[in-house]
Design an enzyme around this catalytic site. Structure first.
Site, PDB file in Angstrom:
ATOM      1  N   CYS B  80       0.737  -1.483  -0.507  1.00  0.00           N
ATOM      2  CA  CYS B  80       0.287  -0.403   0.234  1.00  0.00           C
ATOM      3  C   CYS B  80       0.638   0.791  -0.170  1.00  0.00           C
ATOM      4  O   CYS B  80       0.409   2.716  -0.003  1.00  0.00           O
ATOM      5  CB  CYS B  80      -1.001  -0.379   0.369  1.00  0.00           C
ATOM      6  SG  CYS B  80      -2.212  -1.366   1.419  1.00  0.00           S
ATOM      7  N   ARG B 187     -22.902  -4.945   8.571  1.00  0.00           N
ATOM      8  CA  ARG B 187     -22.084  -6.465   9.107  1.00  0.00           C
ATOM      9  C   ARG B 187     -21.474  -6.645  10.338  1.00  0.00           C
ATOM     10  O   ARG B 187     -19.779  -5.468   9.231  1.00  0.00           O
ATOM     11  CB  ARG B 187     -22.274  -7.357   7.901  1.00  0.00           C
ATOM     12  CG  ARG B 187     -21.556  -6.798   6.791  1.00  0.00           C
ATOM     13  CD  ARG B 187     -21.632  -7.870   5.572  1.00  0.00           C
ATOM     14  NE  ARG B 187     -21.407  -7.271   4.636  1.00  0.00           N
ATOM     15  CZ  ARG B 187     -20.302  -8.300   4.414  1.00  0.00           C
ATOM     16  NH1 ARG B 187     -19.492  -9.135   4.995  1.00  0.00           N
ATOM     17  NH2 ARG B 187     -19.289  -7.756   2.684  1.00  0.00           N
ATOM     18  N   CYS B 198     -14.242  -0.035   7.670  1.00  0.00           N
ATOM     19  CA  CYS B 198     -13.172  -0.677   6.377  1.00  0.00           C
ATOM     20  C   CYS B 198     -12.927   0.337   5.151  1.00  0.00           C
ATOM     21  O   CYS B 198     -14.703   0.202   4.615  1.00  0.00           O
ATOM     22  CB  CYS B 198     -13.372  -1.591   6.203  1.00  0.00           C
ATOM     23  SG  CYS B 198     -13.947  -2.993   7.430  1.00  0.00           S
ATOM     24  N   CYS B 199     -12.317   0.610   4.441  1.00  0.00           N
ATOM     25  CA  CYS B 199     -12.246   0.998   3.493  1.00  0.00           C
ATOM     26  C   CYS B 199     -12.530   0.103   1.845  1.00  0.00           C
ATOM     27  O   CYS B 199     -12.137  -1.204   2.438  1.00  0.00           O
ATOM     28  CB  CYS B 199     -10.942   1.579   3.099  1.00  0.00           C
ATOM     29  SG  CYS B 199      -9.462   0.708   2.852  1.00  0.00           S
TER      30      CYS B 199
END
Lengths: 143, 380
Positions: B80, B187, B198-199
């Site tokens: 990343c 969820r 989360c991305c």
């Protein structure tokens, strides 16, 4: 004639642990030059590059550092499973965990062999953490 | 070492572009950049393209589309941190005098993997045992909340803040605000993380033009000085790692502050690697934006809001903009270029003059993260 289908079993990383009467002990390398301990065991120290290493092992008990129940597992893992980082005699090792929920940090565990996933018709087995007090399936009884 | 300047930035809106290719996405950003800077391909001395899943020779395949071929061209893979690492190599080339100008592109197309967690490096000890990135961050979150005595709701607040910022960003994958209730009802992914912590896996590309002071003098664009460009790798060991303290971030930031001649207190605006909500707490502390174990307090008090003490992820962060992994580091720098030049539109942090970007690349065992890049941009 009836054919009985045998479930195949594959031991993951089997060179990295051994069975004892008290459970599964992890094999590690101790560097005689700088003192670092490594899991999985290695032939050269990843801190000082020394090849003067002693192969030894941990005990079969550890402490959960952190833990999570994973809900998005895909093959070969179960739909849901618990992973934990276990601190055990100087090394921290990620392992599946015999629990319905994430372990609270600092929960004591014992290490045994367990079923962690299924690749087609083959069961994948590896070292697995059991919260102390929870019954452990004997590897001999299930192999 | 010569001073290095950013002379232009371009980001193709992040999202899902299944009918495109990484080379096309990267080429689109590169073309927009070249046109905005006003340089011809023959004036570009060198090029670097950061990508994780773009395939062999992605740099050549991207830059050929805008006439940059024949020059030294490099593909950069550092997970990343690929895009940030590519910027660092371009910075080195210009600072050393080897090049006067460089184009950097970051690109990835993750929709080709379908949904779910990104595939991690194979033949890795922990990958073989079933780890995925959400699980790693979830365990960091569990330990942080446990040791800091923080309420899990602070993770919800981070998602709400960053998605709220991204609602004003036309380049963001998600351009809609969410509520605490939305996060709570999303969820479960890996306890305690839920989907809105989360991305998203996104497709996208970003491009940046770097140059020397002499080269930039002839351009009809705003120049922003790169006061620091630093990359570090993770320190490998298999003993008891403090997963609530990303030491790779602390080491990289400390070197960047020294190079820039600043402290964390001088920062007006920060884009950090919030791939998961917990990452904002961990990296904010390691970057020195707040005291150890106090980032959750700072978030709750609004200190990291766009109008707070230091704006953290005013663009929406990875949580809102999306995370086409190789593009993320470059797009952060684009957002900061616009902040420093006062052209960030609805995202503008008033008076922003010192900015920091931070990306980490992980996914292998034995390290916090495999790579980390930190850049400091300043108005001078």
């Amino acid at each position: 004639m009836t054919t009985v289908q045998q479930t195949k079993r594959k031991l993951l990383s089997e060179d990295w642990y051994r069975h004892t009467a008290s459970g599964v002990e992890l094999l590690v390398s101790d560097c005689n030059t700088c003192g670092h301990r490594w899991f999985p065991p290695r032939s050269a120290c990843s801190s000082c590059a020394s090849e003067d290493l002693t192969r030894t092992h941990t005990g079969a008990r550890g402490i959960a550092y952190a833990s999570s129940k994973v809900h998005v597992g895909g093959a070969p893992w179960p739909k849901e499973y618990v992973l934990s980082y276990i601190d055990i005699d100087g090394v921290r090792v990620l392992m599946h965990t015999n629990s319905d929920q994430a372990l609270t940090p600092d929960t004591p565990v014992t290490i045994a062999l367990g079923h962690i996933g299924t690749d087609n018709a083959t069961e994948l087995w590896s070292y697995i953490a059991h919260p102390v007090g929870k019954d452990i399936e004997s590897p001999e009884a299930t192999s | 070492m010569r001073n290095v300047f950013v002379a232009g930035a371009a980001v193709a809106p992040f999202g899902k572009y299944k009918d495109s290719t990484p080379a096309e996405l990267g080429g689109t950003s590169a073309l927009e950049l070249m046109q905005s800077v006003g340089v011809s391909p023959d004036r570009v001395d060198t090029g670097f393209v950061g990508s994780v899943y773009g395939g062999s020779l992605i740099a050549q395949r991207v830059l050929q589309r805008v006439g940059i071929s024949g020059q030294p061209i490099f593909s950069v893979e550092n997970a990343c941190a690929s895009g940030g690492s590519a910027v660092n190599l371009a910075f080195q080339a210009i600072a050393s005098g080897i090049a006067d100008s460089a184009i950097v592109v970051g690109v990835d197309q993750l929709s080709t993997f379908g949904g779910g967690a990104l595939p991690l490096t194979t033949a890795d000890v922990e990958t073989a045992q079933g780890v995925i990135m959400p699980a790693t961050y979830a365990m960091r979150a569990q330990r942080y909340l446990h040791q800091a005595g923080a309420e899990p709701m602070v993770l919800d607040r981070i998602s709400v803040k960053n998605r709220g910022n991204g609602a004003h960003n036309p380049r963001a994958h998600f351009q809609k605000s969410i509520t605490l209730d939305d996060v709570a009802q999303s969820r479960r992914v890996a306890d305690p993380l839920k989907l809105l912590h989360c991305c998203p896996n996104s497709d996208g590309a970003a491009a940046l033009f770097l140059c020397s002071e002499d080269f930039g003098r002839d351009l009809a664009v705003d120049l922003v000085r790169v006061r620091a460009s630093v990359v570090r790798s993770g320190q490998f060991h298999t003993s008891y790692r403090d997963m609530t303290w990303p030491d790779i971030t602390e080491r990289t930031a400390r070197a960047a502050y020294e190079m820039a001649g600043i402290t964390a207190a001088d920062l007006d605006v920060v884009e950090l690697h919030d791939a998961f909500a917990i990452a904002e707490l961990l990296h904010a502390e390691a970057l020195g934006l707040t005291e150890r174990w106090k980032a959750h307090v700072a978030v709750t008090a609004g200190e990291f809001d766009r109008d707070g003490r230091v704006a953290v992820s005013p663009s929406g962060g990875l949580l809102s903009r999306g995370h086409p992994v190789g593009a993320s580091g470059v797009s952060q720098l684009c957002e900061m270029y616009w902040q420093i030049t006062g052209t960030a539109g609805d995202l503008q942090v008033p008076g922003a003059s010192v900015a920091l970007t931070h990306t980490t690349g992980g996914g292998i065992f034995g390290v916090d993260n495999g790579a980390c890049s930190v850049h400091v941009l300043a108005a001078d």
